[in-house]
Design an enzyme around this catalytic site. Structure first.
Site, short mmCIF file in Angstrom:
data_model
loop_
_atom_site.label_atom_id
_atom_site.label_comp_id
_atom_site.label_asym_id
_atom_site.label_seq_id
_atom_site.Cartn_x
_atom_site.Cartn_y
_atom_site.Cartn_z
N SER A 198 50.46 -66.05 40.48
CA SER A 198 50.31 -64.93 41.40
C SER A 198 51.61 -64.68 42.14
CB SER A 198 49.13 -65.20 42.34
OG SER A 198 48.58 -63.99 42.79
N ASP A 304 41.71 -59.58 35.07
CA ASP A 304 42.24 -59.82 36.41
C ASP A 304 42.21 -58.50 37.18
OD1 ASP A 304 43.68 -60.50 38.69
OD2 ASP A 304 45.15 -61.70 37.59
N HIS A 335 41.48 -63.70 37.76
CA HIS A 335 42.69 -64.26 38.36
C HIS A 335 42.59 -65.79 38.37
CE1 HIS A 335 46.34 -63.33 40.58
NE2 HIS A 335 46.00 -64.13 41.56
#
Length: 650
Positions: A198, A304, A335
């Site tokens: 991320s 995601d 995610h």
């Protein structure tokens, strides 16, 4: 034939064969003892644990002093004692103190001397005994670092780049945050690999895009490639806040007290209109892909809905254009870190990747297929190149069907119009569930049942010509596989995984830093349809990246960029295109609720299909054209309000 890699030299087959035979006769026996895998031969318990503060040469917090970023280091003691230097694996993160890392939200912990005791995740436990140093960098403005968080801008990227420079002897570091005693990285050869999920992986992308010397590889997991696309999609807002909120979320207390000016710059530079500004230009790593020298091993979940698949296609294509060595994993998850959806294979592959890229071992990882794709939960296929060779862009066109709002999808241009009214209370799951029923909130178009499998691989674009009844309008375009399947339940809280109580260990543990982590398993859902790809836009951005008010009754044309995917629509299923307004919880609604008339003759989807238009024609030849029964189809849960943080957890 293996995909050509950056370091591979290709020669005619006959010449290569002769060279191989000659090498077999002339190379000393010792050459055959070249290591193929780093082994855990060093003590983790006795590893050196230290902290330095690297000078970024910036003064983001405007206190008159150059900002220093905290760098926590865990490295094997023995190589330095033996006069040997080691490579570095680095994770630069804003989450080490505020929010945690990984599925168990681990934080850094420290001893009385301020040296790290627990380094989150398994990287140090696993790789330090194998002859790597692990470095955890606190981004500027977070944890023990000076400066301000500027959300992907100069401060964020320089926080990590300066550390790569220090590891290669080009920057200064100190043994304390305010002292004058310098520290040199005499223990490393400077070869650095960055990894992270991320925001952390985003920093790896950004540092690679500077072309910094010494950065040999990056492993971005669920990472952002351009920050505009994290907050907007062609002017349509994806969240109800901007980067100033995110900066405040991770700022240290010291940064909050000093960084009001930076916060205001983020507010002023990222207007909620969705207009492109210089702030976004400075946070667009795709445009700087030509500077990337590091190899890239990219991992992303195709479902995601936080860092969406729009971040994969343009970045991947730009890297390919510039000849960057690449590898990619695409999962069915949301995610989620690969450690939590394919653990054993992930650790093995990552180990071999770093051994090859940082230690120079010829272990064959560069000759393996470029892409691994999760086709069904825990069932993976490979592709020698990605998108696969033979993939061609195919233009699919919507047409009127036998009833209003339920049309067809094929190769021939349609005529007429379909209308729908924006309903911000409905999402893509509502539209897909009613694909065979005329509803006022969407226009749906589907093929007949396919007679052959059709594979989509890459990024799609949907061009829409629509006439609004109001001065504002948002659009969504969704590709859907209509047919029964068992998929990962990305709509549930785990985004495709369930966390168990049992633990497995990956590396060596100490009293303060366990290498054992909770196991997971796939959380699945039986569905009647699967959303394959989606994209959004503000119709006011039809002419440029600066939005404008619409004239009611006037037709506008805009192209929506859909997220990349790799999905097979099996024989017997149907492929559908849905065009609608606000996709609830995935984009914010406009200020009005327009009705839009869709001009079918000027609306189309450009879809990457293996085999191109020929494959599509074969798969739809002889397919049934009868109108399907108007029933409600089951899918995953509707997308929830996605957390507006590119979180490192899970």
């Amino acid at each position: 034939m293996p995909t050509r890699m950056r370091f591979t030299t290709w020669r005619p087959l006959a010449a290569a064969a002769v060279a191989t035979l000659m090498a077999a006769f002339l190379t000393p026996m010792a050459a055959h003892a070249t290591p193929q895998e780093s082994k855990p031969v060093y003590s983790y318990e006795n590893a050196v644990r230290e902290a330095v503060w690297v000078d970024t040469r910036l003064d983001g917090d405007s206190d008159g002093k150059s900002d220093r970023v905290a760098v926590d280091i865990v490295r094997p003691r023995e190589p330095a004692q033996q006069g040997r230097k080691v490579p570095v694996i680095m994770d630069a993160s804003p989450y080490y103190s505020c929010c945690g890392r990984g599925n168990e939200s681990q934080l850094k912990t420290y001893d009385a001397n301020g040296d790290v005791v627990q380094m989150p995740l398994f990287y140090d436990n696993y790789f330090v005994p194998r002859g790597y140093a692990f470095v955890g960098v606190d981004l500027a403005g977070t944890n023990r670092s000076d400066g301000c968080v500027d959300v992907g801008g100069r401060s964020d990227i320089q926080s990590a780049k300066a550390v790569v420079d220090w590891l290669n002897g080009r920057a200064k570091a100190y043994t304390s945050r305010t002292g004058t005693t310098t520290a040199k990285a005499t223990w490393t050869n400077g070869k650095t690999g960055m990894i992270g999920k991320s925001w952390d992986g985003t920093i790896a992308n950004g540092v690679a895009a500077t072309g910094v010397e010494g950065l040999k590889t990056i492993v971005p997991i669920s990472a952002i490639s351009t920050w505009y696309d994290y907050y907007f999609s062609k002017g349509a807002p994806l969240y109800d806040s901007g980067p100033d909120w995110l900066s405040d979320y991770v700022d240290s207390p010291d940064a909050r007290a000093k960084c009001a000016a930076v916060q205001q710059e983020l507010v002023d530079g990222a207007p909620r209109t969705g207009d492109w500004t210089p702030l976004w230009s400075g946070r667009d790593y795709v445009k700087a892909a030509s500077k990337v020298k590091a190899s890239v091993f990219l991992i992303h979940g195709m479902q995601d809905l936080n860092v969406r698949m729009q971040h994969v296609g343009p970045w991947w294509d730009a890297l390919a254009k510039n000849g960057v060595e690449r590898k990619i994993w695409l999962s069915q998850t949301g995610h989620v870190d690969p450690f939590d959806f394919r653990r054993a294979t992930w650790v093995d592959t990552l180990h071999r990747w770093f051994d090859h890229e940082l230690l120079g071992y010829d272990n064959g990882v560069d000759r393996e297929p470029m892409a691994d794709i999760e086709r069904h939960p825990d069932q993976w296929v490979t592709s020698q190149a990605w998108p696969p060779r033979g993939t061609g862009t195919t233009t699919l066109r919507p047409a009127e069907g036998t009833q209003e709002g339920v049309g067809t999808l094929g190769l021939r241009k349609g005529t007429g119009t379909e209308t729908f009214t924006d309903n911000p209370q409905l999402s893509e799951t509502d539209w897909a569930a009613q694909i065979d029923t005329a509803t006022p909130d969407k226009a749906g178009f589907a093929t007949g049942a396919l007679t052959r499998d059709v594979r989509l691989a890459g990024s799609s674009k949907v061009t829409v010509t629509a006439t609004p009844t109001t001065s504002t309008a948002h659009l969504s375009a969704v590709l859907v596989d209509l047919g029964p399947d068992t998929i990962r339940d990305y709509g549930a809280s785990g985004e495709g995984i369930t966390t168990l109580t049992d633990r497995t260990c990956w590396g060596v543990s100490t009293t303060g830093d366990s290498a054992c982590f909770k196991e997971t398993r796939a959380k699945t859902a039986d569905v009647d349809y699967t959303v394959v790809s989606r994209g959004w836009a503000d119709l006011g951005n039809h002419a440029s990246d600066q939005g404008a008010a619409l004239t009611p009754g006037k037709a506008y044309t805009i192209t929506l960029d859909l997220g990349a995917t790799d999905h097979v629509v099996p024989a017997g299923h149907r492929l559908a295109l849905i065009v609608a307004g606000t996709d609830k919880d995935l984009i914010d609604p406009p200020s009005s609720k327009p009705t839009l008339a869709l001009d079918l003759s000027r609306t189309s989807a450009r879809v990457p299909l293996l085999g191109g238009a020929t494959a599509f024609a074969r798969a739809t030849a002889g397919s049934k054209s009868a109108t399907p029964e108007a029933t409600t189809l089951d899918g995953v849960e509707a997308p929830r309000t996605v957390q507006r943080v590119p979180e490192g957890g899970r």
